[in-house]
Design an enzyme around this catalytic site. Structure first.
Site, PDB file in Angstrom:
ATOM      1  N   VAL A   1      42.009  38.402  29.296  1.00 25.29           N
ATOM      2  CA  VAL A   1      43.201  39.139  28.881  1.00 25.29           C
ATOM      3  C   VAL A   1      44.434  38.370  29.344  1.00 25.29           C
ATOM      4  O   VAL A   1      44.612  38.135  30.545  1.00 25.29           O
ATOM      5  CB  VAL A   1      43.224  40.557  29.483  1.00 25.29           C
TER       6      VAL A   1
ATOM      7  N   PHE B   1      41.600  38.476  33.983  1.00 22.68           N
ATOM      8  CA  PHE B   1      42.989  38.774  33.645  1.00 22.68           C
ATOM      9  C   PHE B   1      43.915  37.646  34.091  1.00 22.68           C
ATOM     10  O   PHE B   1      43.747  37.090  35.178  1.00 22.68           O
ATOM     11  CB  PHE B   1      43.460  40.059  34.342  1.00 22.68           C
ATOM     12  N   ASP B   2      44.886  37.329  33.251  1.00 25.49           N
ATOM     13  CA  ASP B   2      46.077  36.629  33.714  1.00 25.49           C
ATOM     14  C   ASP B   2      46.903  37.662  34.473  1.00 25.49           C
ATOM     15  O   ASP B   2      46.749  38.867  34.268  1.00 25.49           O
ATOM     16  CB  ASP B   2      46.849  36.087  32.509  1.00 25.49           C
ATOM     17  N   LYS B   3      47.779  37.217  35.359  1.00 26.43           N
ATOM     18  CA  LYS B   3      48.558  38.183  36.145  1.00 26.43           C
ATOM     19  C   LYS B   3      49.892  38.515  35.477  1.00 26.43           C
ATOM     20  O   LYS B   3      50.121  39.651  35.051  1.00 26.43           O
ATOM     21  CB  LYS B   3      48.820  37.646  37.563  1.00 26.43           C
TER      22      LYS B   3
END
Length: 620
Positions: free
Chosen positions: A507, A310-312
């Site tokens: 994501v 994941f990107d944050k």
């Protein structure tokens, strides 16, 4: 003529669909068999034309492709006057080709959009010391450039003078602008939101971070486009086998009708229709649940994912920093809030708006004698009171006493990943605010759903500092957290995971995420993200509804199972029919086609079940 027909495949697909509808309308509403037959005959002829051309071109290079398979199926169906199957098979095949081509066009559009976003001009210092606008291709390493408020930084470089806040969302994905002053590093493609800076060019053109983003997207897309569809691989064995059986039957029996019957029995109607109907139904279910799936290859790969990265910012978090925690000390807090609002109204600091939004309506006063302390905050006089607004270093500089409770609160807020804003009035601490990007609602529960579906590794990669990333990971239960990650760092990490044999989904939502989205086995974009991220990805969560990510994974697993079931049904029927042909005397073309029609109906009904799919225990 061949080139013309191939260029009109989309129009032929549309016309075929209209003719099929017209034919069935004629049969069941008008009870006109002539209209029914001729509509489907014309649809079959139109539909088979481009497919037969592609089959011929494949055979010229000694490749038995899926086009050959479909051509044989349609010819066989027409020979026994089963026009329904011939028309439907050609339409579904052409429609699948249309969807695939549309995805390729979107990929080209995404790369073009990235290229268009690259800075085209720069303000370059000339020999006389003046700055002139030049094409960015005329900038060399070592040149000095001027960047003003609202302009794009044209190169990767080092700030020589001036200061301001730079929006680095295109590179790091972080929504909070970063303060830059002498010695700071800036990246091409980022935006200077306020201030004026002079920059020495360190990397230019394709060597800049933004240039490498474009290159990474192109390379990743090229490598992914080489994957073959399952049905193409299967047809390499299936088609020659059916052809060989028909030829052998004719050679040994000299029975043309029996040989044609063998071709008809091997006609892959259910096989060709089974996979598309599963795809269409599954994609329809996804659309109803705010999930866009881009094709059968995406579905197959996503169903096998065991690691999700994941990107944050904008993915696990909302993307807009706001006051998450606050604490008041002493008395006259409303008055202190008014002083804080008065000072922040005149500030261009990126956290000022978050403070003002949290305070809301209050009494503001005239601010006098404002002094900005670089890297620490601001001090000012409001209604005769000395106001200090900034971080803990500013409080220490201004001799503001922090009691034990305040120190504990500051320590805890920092552990939670907050940026701190402290406010002191006349040397006494009154307000402590912690500002951070909040976790999206329902993320923790959704991540547990992903684990239940077989996603063993849940990892966050972010351009933010490690402390903030760790705080987010601990709050929602991720297995790994890595901060200070630039786009190439994220891509390298994904390559490392893939080299270890993991099937990786990424994501994200930003331009900086597009290389990772393209490189990962599956790229998942948030619907509110950039067009580049959305078009580069394989799956889109429309309306940025993170709560449907687990539904998307569960749905692809269900679609994959459904496809395998339909393939098994189709092949099983063919095996039964051939057994009847060789070992009994009851098999003929009519019975064979009746069985084919039954198998087609079964796979269609099986595929339609996906429209009702819903993840068990899914959170609303």
């Amino acid at each position: 003529m061949q080139r013309y027909l191939l260029s009109k495949k989309n129009q032929i697909t549309l016309i075929s669909a209209i003719l099929i509808v017209l034919g069935f309308f004629g049969r069941f509403v008008l009870e006109n068999i002539t209209l029914f037959n001729w509509s489907l005959i014309v649809a079959s002829i139109l539909g088979i034309a481009p497919i037969a051309i592609q089959a011929y071109q494949a055979l010229k290079v000694k490749v038995v492709s899926i086009d050959v398979l479909v051509t044989i199926a349609v010819v066989g169906a027409v020979l026994i006057k089963n026009y329904e199957e011939s028309a439907i098979v050609t339409f579904l095949f052409l429609f699948g080709a249309y969807l695939e081509q549309r995805t390729l066009n979107q990929t080209r559009s995404a790369i073009k959009e990235l290229t268009d976003m690259a800075p085209e001009t720069a303000m370059k210092q000339m020999e006389d010391g003046e700055f002139e606008e030049v094409d960015v291709s005329d900038v060399d390493e070592g040149d000095i450039l001027l960047v003003r408020t609202g302009s794009s930084v044209p190169v990767d470089g080092t700030v020589l003078s001036g200061e301001g806040h730079v929006n680095e969302a295109s590179v790091t994905g972080e929504s909070v602008p970063v303060g830059k002053k002498e010695g700071g590093e800036v990246f091409a493609g980022t935006i200077l939101e306020n201030g004026t800076i002079q920059v020495q060019a360190d990397r230019v053109g394709e060597d800049t971070t933004f240039g490498r983003i474009i290159e990474l997207v192109e390379d990743a897309q090229d490598s992914k486009s080489e994957a073959e569809r399952f049905i193409d691989r299967f047809s390499k064995y299936y088609t020659p086998a059916i052809l060989g059986i028909a030829i052998i039957i004719w050679l040994f029996t000299q029975n043309t009708e029996m040989a044609i019957t063998a071709l008809v029995l091997g006609c892959p109607g259910a096989l060709v229709i089974g996979v598309p109907v599963s795809n269409v139904s599954g994609i329809g279910n996804g659309a109803r649940n705010n999930v866009l799936l881009k094709g059968s290859e995406v579905i197959n790969d996503f169903s096998r994912v065991d690691t999700i990265v994941f990107d944050k910012t904008g993915t696990l978090t909302v993307g807009n920093p706001e006051v998450a925690d606050k604490q008041f000390y002493g008395e006259n807090i409303d008055e202190a809030l008014g002083y804080l609002a008065s000072v922040e109204r005149e500030s261009d600091h990126p956290l000022a708006q978050a403070v003002l939004d949290d305070i809301g309506e209050t009494t503001v006063s005239t601010v006098e004698a404002t002094e900005v302390v670089k890297g620490e905050g601001v001090v000012a006089t409001v209604n005769g009171h000395h106001i200090a607004v900034g971080n803990a270093a500013l409080m220490e500089r201004k001799n503001v006493t922090l009691n034990e409770q305040a120190k504990q609160d500051i320590n805890q807020y920092e552990k939670n990943g907050n940026s701190l804003v402290l406010t002191a009035v006349d040397g006494e601490l009154k307000i402590l605010m912690g500002i951070r990007d909040k976790i999206r609602p329902g993320v923790k529960e959704e991540l547990q759903n992903l684990k239940n579906l077989g996603a063993k590794n849940l990892i966050v990669l972010s351009g933010d500092n490690q402390g903030t990333v760790d705080a987010v990971a601990n709050e929602i239960g991720l297995t790994e957290a890595h901060g200070h990650m630039l786009p190439e760092d994220k891509s390298d990490y994904i390559k490392k995971l893939q080299a270890e044999g993991q099937i990786v989904a990424f994501v994200g939502d930003g331009i900086n995420d597009s290389p990772s989205l393209a490189l990962a086995d599956i790229g998942v974009a948030m619907g509110s993200g950039t067009d580049v991220a959305i078009e580069t990805s394989d799956v889109v969560l429309m309306q940025s509804d993170f709560n449907h990510l687990a539904h998307a994974l569960g749905l692809t697993k269900a679609i994959s199972r459904n496809m395998k079931q339909n393939i098994a049904i189709a092949i099983g029927v063919v095996i039964v029919l051939f057994s009847g042909l060789f070992f009994s005397d009851w098999m003929n073309m009519s019975i064979g086609m009746l069985a084919h029609e039954g198998s087609i109906l079964i796979v269609i009904l099986n595929g339609i079940r996906l429209l009702r799919y819903r993840l068990r225990n899914q959170h609303a």
